[in-house]
Design a protein around this motif. Structure first.
Motif, short mmCIF file in Angstrom:
data_model
loop_
_atom_site.label_atom_id
_atom_site.label_comp_id
_atom_site.label_asym_id
_atom_site.label_seq_id
_atom_site.Cartn_x
_atom_site.Cartn_y
_atom_site.Cartn_z
N UNK A 171 0.89 -1.22 0.09
CA UNK A 171 -0.05 -0.03 -0.06
C UNK A 171 0.80 1.23 -0.08
N UNK A 172 2.07 1.16 0.53
CA UNK A 172 2.89 2.30 0.64
C UNK A 172 3.75 2.45 -0.51
N UNK A 173 3.63 1.55 -1.69
CA UNK A 173 4.48 1.78 -3.04
C UNK A 173 3.56 1.02 -4.01
N UNK A 174 2.47 1.71 -4.22
CA UNK A 174 1.49 1.18 -5.29
C UNK A 174 2.12 1.16 -6.69
N UNK A 175 1.76 0.38 -7.41
CA UNK A 175 2.43 0.21 -8.98
C UNK A 175 3.78 0.18 -8.93
N UNK A 176 4.37 -0.13 -7.71
CA UNK A 176 5.97 -0.73 -7.79
C UNK A 176 6.04 -2.17 -7.33
N UNK A 177 7.05 -2.80 -8.26
CA UNK A 177 7.38 -4.18 -8.06
C UNK A 177 8.19 -4.10 -7.01
N UNK A 178 7.72 -4.99 -6.09
CA UNK A 178 8.58 -5.21 -4.56
C UNK A 178 8.88 -6.58 -4.64
N UNK A 179 10.30 -7.01 -4.43
CA UNK A 179 10.91 -7.99 -4.29
C UNK A 179 10.55 -8.88 -3.03
N UNK A 180 10.77 -10.28 -3.26
CA UNK A 180 10.17 -10.93 -1.85
C UNK A 180 11.22 -10.44 -0.86
N UNK A 215 -5.80 -7.38 -8.05
CA UNK A 215 -5.16 -6.25 -7.26
C UNK A 215 -3.73 -6.38 -7.16
N UNK A 216 -3.34 -7.65 -6.54
CA UNK A 216 -1.86 -7.92 -6.29
C UNK A 216 -1.48 -9.13 -7.19
N UNK A 217 -0.58 -8.64 -8.23
CA UNK A 217 0.04 -9.41 -9.33
C UNK A 217 1.39 -10.05 -9.06
N UNK A 218 1.54 -11.14 -9.39
CA UNK A 218 2.84 -11.70 -9.19
C UNK A 218 3.60 -11.39 -10.42
N UNK A 219 4.90 -11.08 -10.30
CA UNK A 219 5.85 -10.78 -11.37
C UNK A 219 6.82 -11.71 -11.28
N UNK A 220 6.66 -12.79 -11.90
CA UNK A 220 7.34 -14.04 -11.77
C UNK A 220 8.96 -14.18 -11.98
N UNK A 227 -1.64 -3.17 -8.04
CA UNK A 227 -1.75 -2.71 -9.52
C UNK A 227 -2.65 -1.49 -9.37
N UNK A 228 -3.21 -1.18 -8.17
CA UNK A 228 -4.08 -0.16 -7.99
C UNK A 228 -3.57 1.21 -7.38
N UNK A 229 -4.41 2.36 -7.52
CA UNK A 229 -3.98 3.62 -6.72
C UNK A 229 -4.26 3.36 -5.39
N UNK A 230 -3.80 4.14 -4.77
CA UNK A 230 -3.95 4.19 -3.08
C UNK A 230 -4.23 5.62 -2.52
N UNK A 231 -5.06 5.82 -1.90
CA UNK A 231 -5.36 7.23 -1.25
C UNK A 231 -5.51 6.82 0.19
#
Length: 234
Positions: A171-180, A215-220, A227-231
């Motif tokens: 939620x603090x980094x929407x639309x950003x790929x975060x690693x495991x 909403x939460x996609x896996x980047x293999x 994937x969504x905006x957060x307010x």
């Protein structure tokens, strides 16, 4: 929750004694129980920071106790068991456990993993600067203070500490790929499935179709992305 109290639930008294001695050296207060019923009774009056649960309890299946703890208490859960099969490990994590250690174990490794889990739980708490704010995303409303998700129909769903830890980072980094590693706060190793199991639990609580998440996609091979905006609103 008492951040220095740990419950050890194991019918082997020598295991209870060994774990207690090791943890007390590092400043923890340890209470031991030989049955699930004893632990459940104590939990009603003084929830600990963490429960270390054996699966071979005399009065109930340890997996059932893990599920009860996850459903009714906001505590960390570590399984300590002689069961070494992959299905047992995956099931334990899917039911809500935060870690799984196989007997026989190295006492100092157990202490290190307890410290790591307690630290992650502490760091996953609400940001003091935003503790009065709620997050709106994809038609959902998440309150970090109470770890409660509210959907468009007004249904309330409570997240565990481990689930909150993952979701709040996304939620603090929407639309950003975060690693495991970024999501877990530590190196997970290439074959560590715990992050995937925990993410599956989060998806079950926010996705319309958890098997085909939107909403939460896996980047293999990389990690996950919200994937969504957060307010954030007061």
């Amino acid at each position: 929750m008492n951040n220095k109290t740990i419950y050890v639930i194991d019918d082997e008294k020598d295991i209870c004694q060994l774990v207690s001695q090791e943890l007390e050296q590092f400043g923890y207060t340890v209470r031991t129980f030989t049955t699930g019923a004893q632990a459940c009774h104590a939990l009603r009056t003084r929830p600990p920071a963490l429960c270390i649960v054996d699966l071979g309890l005399p009065d109930m299946d340890g997996m059932e106790l893990v599920k009860q703890l996850c459903d009714t208490h906001n505590v960390g859960i570590m399984i300590l068991s002689g069961r070494n099969s992959v299905p047992d490990k995956v099931l334990g994590l899917e039911l809500g456990a935060d870690d799984y250690i196989v007997k026989p174990f190295i006492p100092r490794e157990l202490v290190a993993r307890v410290n790591s889990l307690i630290r992650r739980m502490k760091n996953s708490g609400p940001d003091p600067k935003s503790e009065t704010r709620t997050a709106q995303f994809a038609g959902l409303n998440y309150d970090p203070k109470t770890l409660t998700m509210i959907n468009a129909d007004g249904k309330h769903t409570e997240l565990s500490s481990a689930e909150h830890e993952l979701l709040i980072k996304l939620l603090k980094a929407p639309k950003t790929i975060l690693s495991r590693d970024q999501l877990m706060g530590e190196s997970t190793g290439p074959f560590d499935r715990s992050i995937d199991v925990r993410m599956s639990r989060v998806r079950k609580k926010i996705e319309n179709d958890p098997k085909n998440p939107e909403i939460i996609k896996t980047i293999y091979g990389v990690g996950y992305i919200l994937t969504t905006d957060v307010s954030w609103n007061s």
